[in-house]
Enzyme design. Structure first.
Site, short mmCIF file in Angstrom:
data_model
loop_
_atom_site.label_atom_id
_atom_site.label_comp_id
_atom_site.label_asym_id
_atom_site.label_seq_id
_atom_site.Cartn_x
_atom_site.Cartn_y
_atom_site.Cartn_z
N GLY A 296 15.07 -19.09 -140.05
CA GLY A 296 16.26 -18.43 -139.23
C GLY A 296 17.00 -16.87 -139.14
N SER A 297 17.99 -16.83 -139.19
CA SER A 297 19.05 -15.09 -138.36
C SER A 297 18.41 -14.35 -140.10
CB SER A 297 20.40 -15.52 -138.32
OG SER A 297 20.84 -16.64 -137.71
N THR A 298 17.47 -14.09 -140.45
CA THR A 298 17.56 -13.75 -141.22
C THR A 298 15.82 -12.36 -140.86
OG1 THR A 298 15.67 -14.85 -142.78
CG2 THR A 298 18.03 -14.64 -143.53
N LYS B 35 16.73 -11.18 -137.89
CA LYS B 35 17.61 -10.74 -137.13
C LYS B 35 17.42 -8.87 -136.93
CE LYS B 35 20.40 -14.34 -135.61
NZ LYS B 35 21.62 -15.28 -135.00
#
Length: 687
Positions: free
Chosen positions: A387-389, A391
């Site tokens: 997931g967003s880690t 980004k």
């Protein structure tokens, strides 16, 4: 009268000829004996006094392992052992010795096979075994139509179960010993018994060694773990006997077939360091093969010791936190499939692993109850959508490719590609620059960045065409942080992760928010360390030093080699770009509206980091129950470092399959806060 005299005169002549012939024969014999004695005497004397020598090696203790505070975490425990060296004994000699030894020790028979029993029965009953061959088969043998092996095979096959029952318990003990005797190579020491050797057994065998040719008593070494099962899966195992698939590799390096060797993880990775050099003695035998003298050649050297970067107190504390949070998690709704969690703590400037913890809930086969197992290996051998880690890497890739620049603003309105569902953030977040996009975890900002990297032109509900080379561009950039590539950790079997095969435009958008390719917890730790330290990707390692062994238990030996920090690569990024990402990470945890702010409010150590939630498909131990359609699950992750201005520790948390449905249990944040609190609390206390 004249005739009589004529006959009488021939007799002395004949006698003289006879005596002369005998004289010549004796003379030649004496000359020959003299020649043999003078010319070849020394050769025959040497042959008569001929001696042979052979070298026998004995085990030495393997190197110890220490934690970073020089506390022993793997040690050696001496134990009594009974061994046998085949000095060229015949089959009958070994059988007789086995019978004598079986009366002096208790020997387990669990390794005796059915074939062993059949071979032993033939050895004990050769005449009865011969009756199992028919006259016709003997005729075929004499006509060279059957071989010795064929006849032996027929004997083995024709032994009845009733005949095998004739082997008594005592016979089986003899067999258990004999099979070890006969399996070894000449002059190779075999371990007969090294577990549970009693003082009485050791003493009585020692007293009877003259009656037990080839048998000896010695000291063997067993691995012990003062911290019990903490990190045991990473430390690895040592087993007796060379692995079958690597036997030639080890034999060419001077190992015996029954030597102990590191079979897994650190024990295997650092086998050359830990094994030591075995002691050697030369046994001298006479012409009958009897050992008449033993001379020491080399007393041996213990294996070198390893000092790990792991802090075992911290490791135990992180283990406990994961266990407690996992059990709590299982009491919440939507966690039927939840069974594991991982944490890695690392020094972001050196790549030293301070703690690597993994726990997994499984079912005890005996009781049927749920139990907690160590799964520290899962920190680098299993990968998941995170997931967003990721980004932070997306933003820096955007800077590098020119897709965005410092201060670029995008509207957070959802992206609608023709014939696909709307792709959006968890809620509408307004207009954002890159720092606030990280703080609030905007998906749309990352989508817009990816479209620009792929040279695409987006229109609402219209087809989106992107340059497929953008997949390689982004993956190569991510790999510079350690995402999707090897971290260089000094442990075997590291997994790099799964790379999605399709290059449809929608998947590029998934890639930049961590929902397409998979990564390990160790990769996340290396990635966030790279951002924390300003752009250097440090090689990950768990061994800090190699030290020479010492005999004292109270001290540690001098340094043989330091494992110095190694920069694998430096990311292609301006300092200001990295600063902007660091600012966004700080806002995530320290500013209202940040996705981790609620859980890290009041943290005195000034954390920075990034949260992640990934929608994935379940692929765990219960996968077979769901056929072709595995249920959707949510993976939770967190990367962090602290203090934000001068980082000393980096952290990665990963909780696969944390929940089903929409009830986010925030397990990543609960674990992460407790772990960082514990790290800084322990830092303030004396070790």
């Amino acid at each position: 009268m004249d005739k009589h005299k004529e006959k009488k005169s021939h007799l002395p002549f004949r006698l003289n000829v006879l005596f002369f012939t005998v004289f010549l024969l004796f003379s030649s014999l004496i000359l020959r004996l003299g020649f043999v004695q003078i010319v070849y005497g020394e050769n025959y004397k040497r042959a008569l006094d001929r001696k042979e020598d052979f070298t026998v090696t004995n085990p030495v203790p393997r190197g110890k392992m220490y934690d970073r505070n020089n506390r022993v975490i793997v040690d050696n425990l001496p134990r009594k052992a009974i061994v046998f060296t085949n000095e060229g004994f015949s089959q009958n000699d070994m059988l007789e010795t086995a019978k004598k030894l079986a009366k002096l020790i208790d020997k387990k028979t669990d390794k005796v096979t059915e074939r062993d029993k059949r071979d032993f029965w033939i050895l004990l009953n050769p005449e009865r075994a011969n009756t199992k061959i028919t006259k016709q088969e003997l005729k075929l043998f004499s006509d060279n139509k059957l071989t010795d092996n064929d006849l032996y095979r027929l004997k083995v096959e024709r032994i009845t179960p009733q005949e095998l029952q004739e082997l008594s318990k005592d016979d089986l003990e003899v067999l258990a010993i004999y099979r070890i005797f006969s399996s070894g190579y000449k002059f190779t020491t075999q371990m007969i018994k090294n577990e549970g050797v009693t003082d009485k057994e050791f003493a009585v065998v020692s007293e009877n060694l003259p009656e037990l040719p080839g048998v000896d008593t010695t000291t063997d070494w067993e691995r012990t773990y003062p911290f019990e099962n903490t990190l045991k899966t990473v430390l690895g195992n040592v087993d007796e006997g060379l692995p079958a698939d690597q036997i030639n590799y080890y034999l060419t390096r001077g190992y015996n077939r029954n030597d102990r060797v590191g079979k897994s993880q650190l024990e295997n990775q650092y086998e050359d360091v830990l094994r030591g050099i075995k002691s050697k003695v030369k046994n001298i035998t006479d012409k009958t093969g009897t050992v008449i003298e033993t001379l020491p050649i080399y007393k041996g050297k213990k294996g070198n010791d390893l000092v790990l970067s792991i802090d075992m107190d911290l490791q135990k504390a992180v283990d406990r936190i994961i266990e407690e949070e996992l059990w709590k998690l299982k009491r919440l709704p939507g966690t039927y499939l939840t069974d594991r969690a991982y944490v890695v703590l690392m020094n972001p400037h050196t790549g030293e692993v301070l703690a690597m913890s993994g726990k997994k809930i499984s079912r005890d086969k005996g009781t049927g109850k749920s139990i907690m197992e160590d799964d520290a290996l899962g920190t680098f051998t299993t990968t998941y959508n995170v997931g967003s880690t990721v980004k932070g890497a997306t933003i820096l890739t955007g800077y590098k490719t020119g897709a965005i620049s410092v201060g670029t603003i995008f509207d957070d309105a959802g992206i609608k590609i023709k014939d696909t569902p709307l792709k959006k953030s968890y809620e509408y977040l307004g207009t954002l620059n890159e720092i606030d996009a990280l703080k609030k975890s905007s998906n749309v900002y990352m989508f817009r960045t990816a479209i620009r990297i792929g040279n695409g032109h987006y229109e609402y509900d219209k087809p989106l065409r992107l340059d497929t080379d953008a997949f390689d561009t982004i993956r190569n950039s991510f790999a510079a942080f350690g995402l999707g590539s090897r971290t260089g950790i000094d442990l075997p079997n590291e997994q790099t992760g799964f790379k999605g095969g399709s290059r449809l435009p929608g998947y590029l958008l998934d890639l930049v928010i961590g929902q397409y390719d998979t990564y390990s917890t160790m990769q996340l730790a290396q990635y966030v360390s790279t951002i924390a330290n300003g752009g250097n990707r440090m090689q990950v390692h768990v061994v800090k030093q190699i030290r020479h062994p010492v005999d004292s238990k109270e001290s540690i030996g001098p340094v043989a080699r330091d494992i110095n920090p190694t920069v694998i690569n430096t990311i292609d990024a301006k300092r200001n770009w990295i600063y902007r990402v660091q600012a966004g990470f700080k806002k995530v945890m320290q500013e209202p509206g940040g996705t981790a702010y609620k859980y890290f409010t009041g943290a005195s150590y000034s954390p920075a980091g990034k949260t992640g939630t990934a929608e994935a498909f379940y692929d765990g131990p219960l996968r077979s129950r769901y056929g072709k359609e595995p249920p959707p699950v949510m993976n939770l992750s967190l990367v962090s470092y602290a203090p934000s201005s001068n980082p000393e520790v980096a952290m990665a948390v990963l909780v696969p399959w944390a929940f089903q449905g929409k009830e986010d249990n925030k397990a990543n944040l609960k674990i992460g806060r407790r772990v960082l609190d514990t790290y800084f609390q322990m830092k303030r206390k004396p070790s």
